[in-house]
Motif scaffolding. Structure first.
Motif, short mmCIF file in Angstrom:
data_model
loop_
_atom_site.label_atom_id
_atom_site.label_comp_id
_atom_site.label_asym_id
_atom_site.label_seq_id
_atom_site.Cartn_x
_atom_site.Cartn_y
_atom_site.Cartn_z
N LEU A 1 6.29 1.22 -8.99
CA LEU A 1 5.58 -0.24 -10.55
C LEU A 1 4.19 0.33 -11.35
CD1 LEU A 1 6.08 -2.60 -7.50
CD2 LEU A 1 7.31 -1.72 -9.37
N SER A 2 3.23 1.22 -11.24
CA SER A 2 2.29 1.42 -12.66
C SER A 2 3.25 1.69 -13.54
CB SER A 2 0.91 2.01 -11.51
OG SER A 2 1.82 3.42 -11.16
N SER A 3 4.19 2.91 -13.67
CA SER A 3 4.51 3.93 -14.35
C SER A 3 5.83 2.77 -15.48
CB SER A 3 5.02 4.77 -13.48
OG SER A 3 6.23 4.47 -13.17
N SER B 1 1.14 -0.92 0.06
CA SER B 1 0.20 0.03 0.30
C SER B 1 0.83 1.12 0.80
CB SER B 1 -1.19 0.19 0.99
OG SER B 1 -0.12 -0.09 2.11
N ASN B 2 2.00 1.03 0.19
CA ASN B 2 3.13 2.58 0.11
C ASN B 2 2.64 2.96 -1.23
OD1 ASN B 2 5.62 3.95 -0.42
ND2 ASN B 2 7.11 1.57 0.26
N PRO B 3 2.37 4.00 -1.69
CA PRO B 3 1.87 5.36 -2.85
C PRO B 3 3.15 5.54 -3.84
CG PRO B 3 1.83 6.75 -0.90
CD PRO B 3 2.12 5.37 -0.29
#
Length: 80
Positions: A39-41, A31-33
């Motif tokens: 990872l999403s980028s 849950s670390n923003p």
């Protein structure tokens, strides 16, 4: 009392709490923003690389999904 001492105190008071602490660590990690953003980028950059390569070369090359090089750069997206 630092984090390690507090953790040991909780485990001594309630031994079943040890499992909860290890699971809690995992949920804090995922849950670390900052980690989610990196990872999403990276994932978006890799998918865009496949799409752009498919448009330019008119064939779908899925090795571009895990391959390095090219634009957009997955490495640059991750560390920026």
């Amino acid at each position: 009392m630092d984090y390690y001492q507090a953790k040991q105190y909780i485990i001594q008071k309630n031994p079943t709490q040890k499992e909860c602490l290890s699971v809690n660590w995992f949920f804090q990690l995922i849950s670390n923003p900052y980690l989610i953003t990196a990872l999403s980028s990276w994932f978006i950059a890799q998918v865009l690389k496949v799409i752009i390569n498919a448009i330019v070369s008119r064939k779908l090359d899925m090795t571009r999904l895990v391959g390095d090089g090219g634009m957009p750069s997955g490495h640059s997206a991750t560390v920026t």
